[in-house]
Design an enzyme around this catalytic site. Structure first.
Site, mmCIF file in Angstrom:
data_model
loop_
_atom_site.group_PDB
_atom_site.id
_atom_site.type_symbol
_atom_site.label_atom_id
_atom_site.label_comp_id
_atom_site.label_asym_id
_atom_site.label_seq_id
_atom_site.Cartn_x
_atom_site.Cartn_y
_atom_site.Cartn_z
ATOM 1 N N TYR A 120 -64.240 78.876 36.732
ATOM 2 C CA TYR A 120 -64.832 77.560 36.503
ATOM 3 C C TYR A 120 -65.654 77.518 35.212
ATOM 4 O O TYR A 120 -66.407 76.575 34.989
ATOM 5 C CB TYR A 120 -65.717 77.162 37.688
ATOM 6 C CG TYR A 120 -64.952 76.852 38.961
ATOM 7 C CD1 TYR A 120 -63.562 76.912 39.002
ATOM 8 C CD2 TYR A 120 -65.620 76.518 40.124
ATOM 9 C CE1 TYR A 120 -62.867 76.636 40.161
ATOM 10 C CE2 TYR A 120 -64.927 76.239 41.296
ATOM 11 C CZ TYR A 120 -63.557 76.302 41.316
ATOM 12 O OH TYR A 120 -62.864 76.025 42.467
ATOM 13 N N LYS A 167 -61.294 90.443 44.785
ATOM 14 C CA LYS A 167 -59.860 90.713 44.641
ATOM 15 C C LYS A 167 -59.683 91.785 43.564
ATOM 16 O O LYS A 167 -58.850 91.677 42.664
ATOM 17 C CB LYS A 167 -59.127 89.416 44.269
ATOM 18 C CG LYS A 167 -57.602 89.496 44.379
ATOM 19 C CD LYS A 167 -57.100 89.726 45.798
ATOM 20 C CE LYS A 167 -55.572 89.725 45.816
ATOM 21 N NZ LYS A 167 -55.047 90.217 47.106
ATOM 22 N N ASP A 199 -58.300 87.475 50.250
ATOM 23 C CA ASP A 199 -57.178 86.934 51.018
ATOM 24 C C ASP A 199 -57.162 87.475 52.438
ATOM 25 O O ASP A 199 -56.951 86.730 53.403
ATOM 26 C CB ASP A 199 -55.849 87.198 50.299
ATOM 27 C CG ASP A 199 -55.681 88.637 49.851
ATOM 28 O OD1 ASP A 199 -56.670 89.388 49.841
ATOM 29 O OD2 ASP A 199 -54.545 89.022 49.507
ATOM 30 N N ASP A 223 -65.543 78.831 46.872
ATOM 31 C CA ASP A 223 -65.082 77.454 47.029
ATOM 32 C C ASP A 223 -63.989 77.379 48.091
ATOM 33 O O ASP A 223 -64.020 76.545 49.003
ATOM 34 C CB ASP A 223 -64.560 76.945 45.683
ATOM 35 C CG ASP A 223 -64.495 75.435 45.601
ATOM 36 O OD1 ASP A 223 -64.868 74.751 46.568
ATOM 37 O OD2 ASP A 223 -64.072 74.918 44.550
ATOM 38 N N ASP A 227 -64.283 76.137 52.411
ATOM 39 C CA ASP A 227 -63.462 75.052 52.943
ATOM 40 C C ASP A 227 -62.647 75.529 54.145
ATOM 41 O O ASP A 227 -62.449 74.778 55.108
ATOM 42 C CB ASP A 227 -62.526 74.504 51.867
ATOM 43 C CG ASP A 227 -63.186 73.424 51.020
ATOM 44 O OD1 ASP A 227 -64.435 73.382 50.992
ATOM 45 O OD2 ASP A 227 -62.468 72.637 50.387
#
Length: 326
Positions: A120, A167, A199, A223, A227
């Protein structure tokens, strides 16, 4: 002396849930001065810029900011607003509440998300026709800062389990840097933690969320994972967030502008009112914050409820019920 709160409703249901949160705050014995600023899609159409300088300065100079939502201009609004308050940490609690139909009733998670860099950072280029690039920025300074905040948050709020999402098996240099910085902070402070590939963590959160507490994340991972957690507890209408800086902060519901229901008066105000409770806590009104949370939780359990939670109540009816509880 009054606490100056910048109020930026923005687009869509932001125009409905922000007034609800203000109604709740005005019920309390706290001296607030609310100053409204403009931002979002309609402001872009009318003024040629989604975030006017006056609104940016309002957020930068206020004691705290309460923000609703932005539509297509979200990146042009919320990222600069986070910069205005000097935010380096995005705090996103995800809890299941009695009375709310949830996939995992034992869920009680808090995502502590790095808020300034990662993908971002906004460093994108078109280097040839049909070929674009995105630069991912990870620094030791920002990584150490979010780690320190995350460990301190877990200790202050009674969370025993801290997990660091990454990751690094693929992004060896950038997430490798992130992990090294977190490990350094943990060793210096004597903090225990577990690591998880982001993941795989997504799967484990879905199956066994009760095994996790505070999750420290790089920007994009926080983020996405927060969610996912919203789906475990009943939807985005229940998730608040805080964008925390050294001396300032901005509070917003995690949900977006929800154009499909905007203007219908049925938006769930819970996430925004929970965000207002986080604002109270940030300003040192812990008792008032607990009262607000208790009132929202009582209404979630006993009703009335908006359609997203299986009810038929309007935003105003739910807000009135929260105020009555207070």
């Amino acid at each position: 002396m009054a606490e100056t709160i910048a109020v930026i409703p923005g687009d869509g249901i932001g125009q409905e849930v922000i007034p609800a949160a203000i109604d709740v705050l005005e019920t309390l014995d706290v001296d607030f001065e609310f100053v409204e600023g403009e931002a979002g899609d309609d402001v872009l159409d009318s003024r040629g810029e989604a975030l006017p300088e006056a609104t940016y300065e309002l957020a930068a100079g206020a004691d705290a900011t309460l923000f609703g939502a932005a539509g297509e201009t979200a990146a042009d609004v919320i990222l600069p607003l986070r910069e205005a308050v000097g935010s380096f940490a995005n705090i996103r609690p995800a809890r299941a509440y009695p009375g709310v139909d949830s996939l995992q009733p034992e869920t009680d998670l808090v995502f502590v998300r790095e808020n300034t860099e990662g993908v971002y950072s906004g460093i994108e280029h078109e280097i040839a026709d049909g070929v674009t690039t995105l630069t991912r920025v990870i620094t030791d300074e920002a990584s150490r800062k979010i780690a320190e905040y995350g460990f301190e948050y877990a200790e202050a709020n009674g969370y025993d389990d801290v997990t660091v999402a990454h990751k690094a098996n693929v992004m060896r240099t950038t997430d490798g840097q992130f992990l090294e910085s977190v490990e350094s902070v943990a060793e210096a402070g004597g903090h225990g933690y577990d690591e998880a590939l982001m993941d795989a963590l997504a799967m484990h959160l879905l199956l066994r969320p009760e095994e996790y507490g505070v999750v420290i994340c790089p920007n994009l991972a926080g983020d996405v994972l927060s969610d996912l957690a919203a789906g475990l507890v009943g939807g985005l209408g229940l998730l608040p967030s805080a964008n925390v800086g050294e001396d300032n902060a901005l509070f917003e519901p995690v949900h977006g502008s929800a154009p499909d229901i905007a203007g219908e008066g049925i938006a769930n105000p819970a996430a925004t009112v929970f965000s207002a409770a986080m604002l109270l806590e940030h300003l040192g009104y812990g008792g008032a914050a607990d009262r607000v949370r208790g009132a929202v939780e009582a209404v979630l359990e006993g009703g009335p409820r908006t359609p997203d939670l299986g009810g038929e109540a309007s935003t105003d009816e739910v807000t009135a019920a929260i105020v009555d509880r207070l």
